[in-house]
Design a protein around this motif. Structure first.
Motif, PDB file in Angstrom:
ATOM      1  N   VAL A   5      29.291  49.529  48.798  1.00 20.32           N
ATOM      2  CA  VAL A   5      29.490  48.238  48.138  1.00 20.32           C
ATOM      3  C   VAL A   5      29.634  48.439  46.626  1.00 20.32           C
ATOM      4  O   VAL A   5      30.475  47.803  45.986  1.00 20.32           O
ATOM      5  N   ALA A   6      28.836  49.327  46.051  1.00 17.56           N
ATOM      6  CA  ALA A   6      28.962  49.620  44.619  1.00 17.56           C
ATOM      7  C   ALA A   6      30.312  50.253  44.316  1.00 17.56           C
ATOM      8  O   ALA A   6      30.948  49.933  43.305  1.00 17.56           O
ATOM      9  N   PHE A   7      30.740  51.132  45.179  1.00 21.63           N
ATOM     10  CA  PHE A   7      32.043  51.773  45.008  1.00 21.63           C
ATOM     11  C   PHE A   7      33.164  50.731  45.043  1.00 21.63           C
ATOM     12  O   PHE A   7      34.052  50.724  44.195  1.00 21.63           O
ATOM     13  N   LEU A   8      33.121  49.844  46.022  1.00 24.19           N
ATOM     14  CA  LEU A   8      34.134  48.787  46.118  1.00 24.19           C
ATOM     15  C   LEU A   8      34.079  47.833  44.942  1.00 24.19           C
ATOM     16  O   LEU A   8      35.117  47.370  44.461  1.00 24.19           O
ATOM     17  N   ASN A   9      32.871  47.533  44.464  1.00 21.11           N
ATOM     18  CA  ASN A   9      32.731  46.632  43.325  1.00 21.11           C
ATOM     19  C   ASN A   9      33.409  47.201  42.085  1.00 21.11           C
ATOM     20  O   ASN A   9      34.112  46.491  41.377  1.00 21.11           O
ATOM     21  N   ILE A  10      33.219  48.476  41.833  1.00 19.91           N
ATOM     22  CA  ILE A  10      33.844  49.113  40.671  1.00 19.91           C
ATOM     23  C   ILE A  10      35.361  49.065  40.801  1.00 19.91           C
ATOM     24  O   ILE A  10      36.067  48.752  39.841  1.00 19.91           O
ATOM     25  N   CYS A  11      35.861  49.337  41.984  1.00 21.65           N
ATOM     26  CA  CYS A  11      37.311  49.303  42.209  1.00 21.65           C
ATOM     27  C   CYS A  11      37.875  47.896  42.031  1.00 21.65           C
ATOM     28  O   CYS A  11      38.917  47.703  41.396  1.00 21.65           O
ATOM     29  N   VAL A  12      37.191  46.899  42.580  1.00 21.53           N
ATOM     30  CA  VAL A  12      37.670  45.519  42.493  1.00 21.53           C
ATOM     31  C   VAL A  12      37.635  45.019  41.060  1.00 21.53           C
ATOM     32  O   VAL A  12      38.591  44.375  40.591  1.00 21.53           O
ATOM     33  N   VAL A  13      36.561  45.307  40.331  1.00 21.23           N
ATOM     34  CA  VAL A  13      36.458  44.860  38.938  1.00 21.23           C
ATOM     35  C   VAL A  13      37.549  45.497  38.088  1.00 21.23           C
ATOM     36  O   VAL A  13      38.206  44.822  37.293  1.00 21.23           O
ATOM     37  N   ALA A  14      37.776  46.794  38.250  1.00 22.11           N
ATOM     38  CA  ALA A  14      38.828  47.469  37.477  1.00 22.11           C
ATOM     39  C   ALA A  14      40.202  46.908  37.811  1.00 22.11           C
ATOM     40  O   ALA A  14      41.029  46.690  36.915  1.00 22.11           O
ATOM     41  N   LEU A  15      40.439  46.636  39.076  1.00 19.51           N
ATOM     42  CA  LEU A  15      41.728  46.077  39.481  1.00 19.51           C
ATOM     43  C   LEU A  15      41.915  44.663  38.941  1.00 19.51           C
ATOM     44  O   LEU A  15      43.001  44.309  38.460  1.00 19.51           O
ATOM     45  N   LEU A  16      40.870  43.841  38.979  1.00 19.85           N
ATOM     46  CA  LEU A  16      40.964  42.484  38.439  1.00 19.85           C
ATOM     47  C   LEU A  16      41.201  42.496  36.929  1.00 19.85           C
ATOM     48  O   LEU A  16      41.972  41.678  36.412  1.00 19.85           O
ATOM     49  N   ILE A  17      40.565  43.415  36.234  1.00 21.10           N
ATOM     50  CA  ILE A  17      40.771  43.512  34.783  1.00 21.10           C
ATOM     51  C   ILE A  17      42.213  43.901  34.494  1.00 21.10           C
ATOM     52  O   ILE A  17      42.862  43.318  33.616  1.00 21.10           O
ATOM     53  N   PHE A  18      42.737  44.867  35.222  1.00 25.38           N
ATOM     54  CA  PHE A  18      44.118  45.293  35.004  1.00 25.38           C
ATOM     55  C   PHE A  18      45.107  44.172  35.319  1.00 25.38           C
ATOM     56  O   PHE A  18      46.027  43.910  34.550  1.00 25.38           O
ATOM     57  N   VAL A  19      44.904  43.511  36.449  1.00 25.33           N
ATOM     58  CA  VAL A  19      45.807  42.411  36.825  1.00 25.33           C
ATOM     59  C   VAL A  19      45.731  41.287  35.797  1.00 25.33           C
ATOM     60  O   VAL A  19      46.752  40.704  35.422  1.00 25.33           O
ATOM     61  N   GLY A  20      44.539  40.996  35.298  1.00 24.02           N
ATOM     62  CA  GLY A  20      44.401  39.979  34.254  1.00 24.02           C
ATOM     63  C   GLY A  20      45.144  40.345  32.986  1.00 24.02           C
ATOM     64  O   GLY A  20      45.785  39.507  32.358  1.00 24.02           O
ATOM     65  N   GLY A  21      45.089  41.617  32.592  1.00 22.47           N
ATOM     66  CA  GLY A  21      45.814  42.065  31.404  1.00 22.47           C
ATOM     67  C   GLY A  21      47.320  41.969  31.566  1.00 22.47           C
ATOM     68  O   GLY A  21      48.026  41.538  30.665  1.00 22.47           O
ATOM     69  N   VAL A  22      47.807  42.361  32.744  1.00 18.02           N
ATOM     70  CA  VAL A  22      49.248  42.267  33.015  1.00 18.02           C
ATOM     71  C   VAL A  22      49.679  40.803  33.044  1.00 18.02           C
ATOM     72  O   VAL A  22      50.728  40.444  32.503  1.00 18.02           O
ATOM     73  N   MET A  23      48.860  39.950  33.646  1.00 19.57           N
ATOM     74  CA  MET A  23      49.205  38.533  33.706  1.00 19.57           C
ATOM     75  C   MET A  23      49.171  37.883  32.325  1.00 19.57           C
ATOM     76  O   MET A  23      49.981  37.000  32.030  1.00 19.57           O
ATOM     77  N   LEU A  24      48.247  38.317  31.466  1.00 16.03           N
ATOM     78  CA  LEU A  24      48.211  37.792  30.107  1.00 16.03           C
ATOM     79  C   LEU A  24      49.453  38.218  29.337  1.00 16.03           C
ATOM     80  O   LEU A  24      50.036  37.434  28.594  1.00 16.03           O
ATOM     81  N   LEU A  25      49.869  39.450  29.531  1.00 14.13           N
ATOM     82  CA  LEU A  25      51.080  39.941  28.881  1.00 14.13           C
ATOM     83  C   LEU A  25      52.319  39.213  29.402  1.00 14.13           C
ATOM     84  O   LEU A  25      53.259  38.967  28.658  1.00 14.13           O
ATOM     85  N   ALA A  26      52.285  38.827  30.676  1.00 10.50           N
ATOM     86  CA  ALA A  26      53.416  38.129  31.286  1.00 10.50           C
ATOM     87  C   ALA A  26      53.323  36.608  31.137  1.00 10.50           C
ATOM     88  O   ALA A  26      54.115  35.887  31.724  1.00 10.50           O
ATOM     89  N   ARG A  27      52.339  36.132  30.388  1.00 15.87           N
ATOM     90  CA  ARG A  27      52.165  34.697  30.104  1.00 15.87           C
ATOM     91  C   ARG A  27      51.853  33.873  31.340  1.00 15.87           C
ATOM     92  O   ARG A  27      52.407  32.809  31.546  1.00 15.87           O
ATOM     93  N   ARG A  28      50.958  34.338  32.149  1.00 18.03           N
ATOM     94  CA  ARG A  28      50.512  33.574  33.307  1.00 18.03           C
ATOM     95  C   ARG A  28      49.143  32.977  32.991  1.00 18.03           C
ATOM     96  O   ARG A  28      48.233  33.686  32.563  1.00 18.03           O
TER      97      ARG A  28
END
Length: 139
Positions: free
Chosen positions: A51-74
Motif C-alpha cells: 500500500v505504501a508502494f502504491l501510494n508513492i506511485c499514485v502521488v507522483a503520478l498525480l503530481i505529474f499529471v497536475g503539472g502537465v494539465m497546468l501547463l496545458a491550461r486545464r
C-alpha cells in the motif's frame, strides 16, 4: 500589426507555470528511479507495505499529471494537486505512530507536501486570473 500575430505557446504562460511543470517532472523521475531501483524490491520482499508502494506511485503520478494539465491550461489541474496532497498526507499520518506534531513536521515528506500545497494555492490563484480563460495553444 504585431499585436494581431499569434504568440508562441511559451510566451503565453507565466514563468512559475514552467517551474511547476519542471518540478512535477522531477518528482516523477525521482519516483520512477526509486521504484526501479529499490522500491519494487522492498515491496516484494516485505520491507515496506504494498500500500505504501502504491501510494508513492499514485502521488507522483498525480503530481505529474497536475503539472502537465497546468501547463496545458486545464482547470482540473487543481484537483490533481489536491488529490495528491490528500492521498500523501492521509497515508503519511496513518503510518506515523508518533503523537508529536514536531516529529511529523521534520519529516522530509511534509516539506514536499508543503510545496505541493503552495502549487495548489498558486493554481487556484491562476483560476481567479485569466490564465485558464485563454484558449490553449497547440504545441
Amino acid at each position: 500589426m504585431e499585436a494581431a500575430q499569434p504568440q508562441p505557446w511559451y510566451n503565453t504562460r507565466p514563468a512559475p507555470v514552467f517551474m511547476i511543470a519542471f518540478y512535477c517532472l522531477i518528482v516523477l523521475i525521482q519516483a520512477g528511479l526509486w521504484v526501479a531501483g529499490t522500491g519494487f524490491d522492498q515491496a516484494r520482499q516485505g520491507d515496506i507495505s504494498f500500500v505504501a508502494f502504491l501510494n508513492i506511485c499514485v502521488v507522483a503520478l498525480l503530481i505529474f499529471v497536475g503539472g502537465v494539465m497546468l501547463l496545458a491550461r486545464r482547470k482540473s489541474s487543481s484537483l490533481c494537486f489536491i488529490l495528491a496532497l490528500a492521498c500523501g498526507v492521509t497515508f503519511s499520518l496513518s503510518q506515523v505512530g508518533s503523537g508529536s506534531i514536531l516529529h511529523l513536521l521534520t519529516l522530509p515528506m511534509f516539506k514536499e507536501y508543503a510545496l505541493i500545497f503552495g502549487i495548489w494555492v498558486y493554481s487556484l490563484q491562476l483560476r481567479t486570473g485569466n490564465y485558464f480563460a485563454r484558449p490553449a495553444i497547440a504545441w
